[in-house]
Design a protein around this motif. Structure first.
Motif, PDB file in Angstrom:
ATOM      1  N   UNK A 613       0.850  -1.186   0.000  1.00  0.00           N
ATOM      2  CA  UNK A 613       0.000   0.000   0.000  1.00  0.00           C
ATOM      3  C   UNK A 613       0.885   1.236   0.000  1.00  0.00           C
ATOM      4  N   UNK A 614       0.659   2.110  -0.949  1.00  0.00           N
ATOM      5  CA  UNK A 614       1.268   3.440  -0.980  1.00  0.00           C
ATOM      6  C   UNK A 614       2.793   3.390  -0.817  1.00  0.00           C
ATOM      7  N   UNK A 615       3.437   2.694  -1.738  1.00  0.00           N
ATOM      8  CA  UNK A 615       4.908   2.636  -1.789  1.00  0.00           C
ATOM      9  C   UNK A 615       5.544   2.130  -0.495  1.00  0.00           C
ATOM     10  N   UNK A 616       4.896   1.139   0.098  1.00  0.00           N
ATOM     11  CA  UNK A 616       5.503   0.486   1.254  1.00  0.00           C
ATOM     12  C   UNK A 616       5.128   1.051   2.602  1.00  0.00           C
ATOM     13  N   UNK A 617       4.183   2.010   2.659  1.00  0.00           N
ATOM     14  CA  UNK A 617       3.707   2.462   3.969  1.00  0.00           C
ATOM     15  C   UNK A 617       3.130   1.273   4.740  1.00  0.00           C
ATOM     16  N   UNK A 650      -9.996   4.651   0.334  1.00  0.00           N
ATOM     17  CA  UNK A 650     -10.503   3.641  -0.597  1.00  0.00           C
ATOM     18  C   UNK A 650      -9.391   2.700  -1.049  1.00  0.00           C
ATOM     19  N   UNK A 651      -8.187   3.235  -1.246  1.00  0.00           N
ATOM     20  CA  UNK A 651      -7.054   2.397  -1.655  1.00  0.00           C
ATOM     21  C   UNK A 651      -6.656   1.468  -0.516  1.00  0.00           C
ATOM     22  N   UNK A 652      -6.638   2.005   0.723  1.00  0.00           N
ATOM     23  CA  UNK A 652      -6.279   1.165   1.865  1.00  0.00           C
ATOM     24  C   UNK A 652      -7.350   0.117   2.126  1.00  0.00           C
ATOM     25  N   UNK A 653      -8.602   0.482   1.962  1.00  0.00           N
ATOM     26  CA  UNK A 653      -9.698  -0.478   2.128  1.00  0.00           C
ATOM     27  C   UNK A 653      -9.523  -1.642   1.161  1.00  0.00           C
ATOM     28  N   UNK A 654      -9.190  -1.334  -0.080  1.00  0.00           N
ATOM     29  CA  UNK A 654      -8.948  -2.374  -1.083  1.00  0.00           C
ATOM     30  C   UNK A 654      -7.746  -3.235  -0.688  1.00  0.00           C
TER      31      UNK A 654
END
Length: 672
Positions: A613-617, A650-654
């Protein structure tokens, strides 16, 4: 088509709102018959109408008194909404004897009975009064005869001698159909206004002026030898009120979801801070507005704050035995930290000032947050250690929007030795250095020093909380599984576990682990280092799990994590307007060893995969392999930033749903 439906709902809702009679007691059959909110079908309750009026009245005896009138009507749709039938009203009081008073309280519950509106009056047995703390009295209303479909209504007035105005809330955790607010403040008091910048909804605000007058009575006494009595005369003074008016409809709810922190921090609200007292012609008579430096210095100068830090004599003779042979600053700090934690117990009250005074708290063995942590700082200072108080606003107190003393309600200790620093909170027996309780991890705190300087320091932890789990699994012929679990926990994860389970009986602890894990049975439960807070917490137990696998024909189907797999994502909302707050960064690691049953071989198993998620966060790693008669899975979820921005929701939920899907993938074994 969807847009047409939404438009029709809005028109329908607006028509109903305009047709409503919001006079107290005029609840309609239409309101009672409603089974679902027209714009928010997921709502368990809704505020049908809320009116709040704040004004100031003048008397010669008391001067300006604040009056806050509230009228609220709430619809209860189902049992999940029953909590809204309880209302808490807080009344402030000062040490000088000035108190707020509750006036004109009345309430009713309305239901449909035999086709007619039936009402139940709020009686004395539904009104509970208690002393909440030294500054607050609490009145709790429990509305009678609550059912699915009930409408409740109450009204009351708070008469206050205080000029400070409580925050004005425009939004709730349930939808609001109509909100009417009116705030009128005399021209002599200047209030600065600040909206909550974390909110996503802002009402339209109309500001203006209303002319007012107040009448004062003058006494004229006779003078000289001819005086025969006393006469009275009245004079009128003109002034104006600065007004704020709000009239809003269809205000959306702030829907609470997992990992929200204090959801109240994201409600739409306005803070009014008294910044100056003005003269009749508008010039400043007394400036009250300040900055954080002045606020910090003012607090330090309190006798119950900074004054406590110089009081050393009463504990001086006890410290040599406590310190033993400790010579280095952090060695002394650790010794005194542990001593205060064992010597003085927290009474559950927050506060940055000493409630009892550190001397009395020391002697009695109990005190509030201020008593305990100021005592710790005083002891450290007595040993020449650079220790200073850090003012904090706890999570349930919100984030202060103004430089104000009321913005803080907690204090912790910061010890510095050169470039090294450590935060301490002695209210919790299981807190280690730099591990503050979750309630205090609210953005940033304000360090205050004796020389008058102050500054912000971050409170959100940067150290990673680790949970390492080894899950050994033996599959039996009867579709059951048995094995052993061994876990190691560090940092805040260990703190939370110690707080919850250390004082619990072994039987209750076992039941808590078994909860929501099917028919699992736990035995030989052991916990190590429960009180050795500088060491990782270790947990182990044996388990038996009936129906651990599915047997279909000659095949066995199982998920690698068995009862430890997450069944569903906690993130349900389509859109979220506030951050996901995991409190701390974390690393959850599972090492799973599954012993293959005799006469079975692997037919298929989940593919190894890494999801980012989000470049390794955040990273989820799922690595599986066969090693002889064992299947081994190395599964890790690592989160390097504990706060996920709502724009990334929404990206983290996915991302999280992919984790759930991965955990649900099955190993298939077949007879050889």
């Amino acid at each position: 088509m969807k847009n047409l439906y939404i438009t029709m709902c809005l028109l329908f809702s607006t028509t109903i709102i305009n047709a409503q009679d919001y006079k107290f007691g005029k609840v309609s059959e239409v309101e009672l018959a409603e089974t679902v909110h027209p714009l928010d079908s997921s709502a368990n309750a809704a505020i049908l109408y809320k009116e709040e009026t704040i004004s100031f009245t003048y008397t010669k005896e008391d001067g300006f008194m604040q009056e806050r009138e509230v009228h609220e009507r709430i619809k209860i749709y189902n049992k999940e909404g029953y909590d809204w039938a309880t209302k808490k009203i807080y009344l402030y009081k000062s040490k000088a004897g000035a108190n707020e008073k509750l006036r004109g309280l009345k309430g009713y519950t309305y239901n449909i009975k035999e086709g007619k509106v039936d009402e139940d009056k709020l009686k004395k047995d539904g009104i509970f009064e208690e002393q909440f703390n030294e500054y607050l009295e609490l009145t709790t209303l429990t509305m009678p005869n609550i059912n699915d479909g009930s409408v409740i209504e109450y009204t009351y007035k708070i008469v206050s001698p205080f000029l400070q105005i409580d925050d004005l809330y425009f939004q709730a955790l349930i939808p609001t159909n109509k909100l009417v607010m009116s705030i009128a403040t005399p021209q002599y008091y200047q209030y600065d206004k600040q909206m909550n910048i974390q909110a996503f909804y802002y009402p339209k605000i109309k500001e203006g002026r209303d002319n007012r007058t107040f009448t004062s009575t003058n006494t004229n006494r006779g003078e000289g030898f001819t005086a025969t009595g006393t006469s009275f005369s009245q004079s009128k003074s003109e002034y104006f009120d600065n007004t704020i008016k709000i009239d809003e409809e269809n205000i959306p709810a702030v829907r609470a979801e997992a990992f929200a922190g204090n959801i109240d921090n994201y409600l739409s609200k306005m803070s009014l801070e008294l910044s100056a007292i003005l003269t009749q012609i508008g010039t400043v008579e007394k400036a009250l507005s300040s900055n954080w430096e002045k606020v910090s210095k003012t607090i330090y100068d309190y006798d119950s704050f900074g004054g406590e830090l110089s009081r050393h004599n009463f504990f001086k003779k006890d410290l040599p035995s406590v310190l033993g042979g400790a010579s280095e600053p952090f060695e002394k700090t650790a010794a005194l930290f542990n001593y205060v934690k064992s010597k003085v117990k927290w009474n559950g009250n927050n506060g940055y000032t000493a409630q009892k005074g550190i001397k009395n708290a020391y002697k009695e063995g109990v005190g509030n947050v201020g008593d305990i942590n100021l005592l710790l700082i005083a002891m450290l200072k007595s040993q020449g250690i650079e220790a200073n108080p850090v003012l904090v606003s706890t999570k349930n107190n919100g984030i202060p929007l103004f430089p104000t003393r009321n913005g803080f309600n907690y204090v912790v200790c910061l010890v510095q030795d050169g470039e090294n620093a450590v935060l301490l909170d002695a209210t919790e027996p299981y807190c280690a250095p730099n591990i503050l309780p979750v309630r205090a991890l609210n953005w940033q705190g304000r360090i205050v020093k004796e020389n008058g300087t102050s500054g912000w320091i971050p409170l959100r932890p940067s150290n990673i909380s680790n949970t390492s789990t080894m899950l050994n699994v033996t599959l039996n012929d009867d579709a059951s599984a048995a094995g052993k679990v061994m876990q190691g926990l560090t940092s805040h994860t260990a703190l939370n576990y110690r707080q919850r389970y250390t004082s619990m009986s072994s039987d209750d602890h076992r039941k808590a682990i078994e909860k929501n894990k099917g028919a699992i049975e736990i035995s030989d439960l052991a916990m190590e280092n429960s009180k050795q807070i500088m060491e990782p917490l270790k947990l182990s137990y044996n388990y038996e799990l009936p129906d651990a696998v599915d047997v279909i024909g000659d095949n066995i189907y199982l998920t690698p994590l068995l009862f430890m797999a997450d069944k569903e994502s906690p993130f349900k909302l389509d859109k979220r307007n506030y951050p996901i707050d995991f409190v701390t960064p974390f690393n959850d690691k599972y090492l799973v060893n599954i012993k293959l049953p005799e006469n079975y071989v692997v037919d298929s198993m989940p593919q190894s995969e890494i999801i980012e998620f989000n470049n390794g966060i955040a990273t989820y790693s799922f690595i599986g392999k066969q090693n002889g008669s064992f299947l081994q899975f190395n599964i890790t979820l690592e989160l390097n930033n504990s706060l996920i921005d709502p724009a990334d929701y929404e990206i983290f939920k996915d991302f999280y749903e992919k984790i759930i899907q991965k955990q649900a993938e099955q190993v298939v074994l077949k007879k050889s």
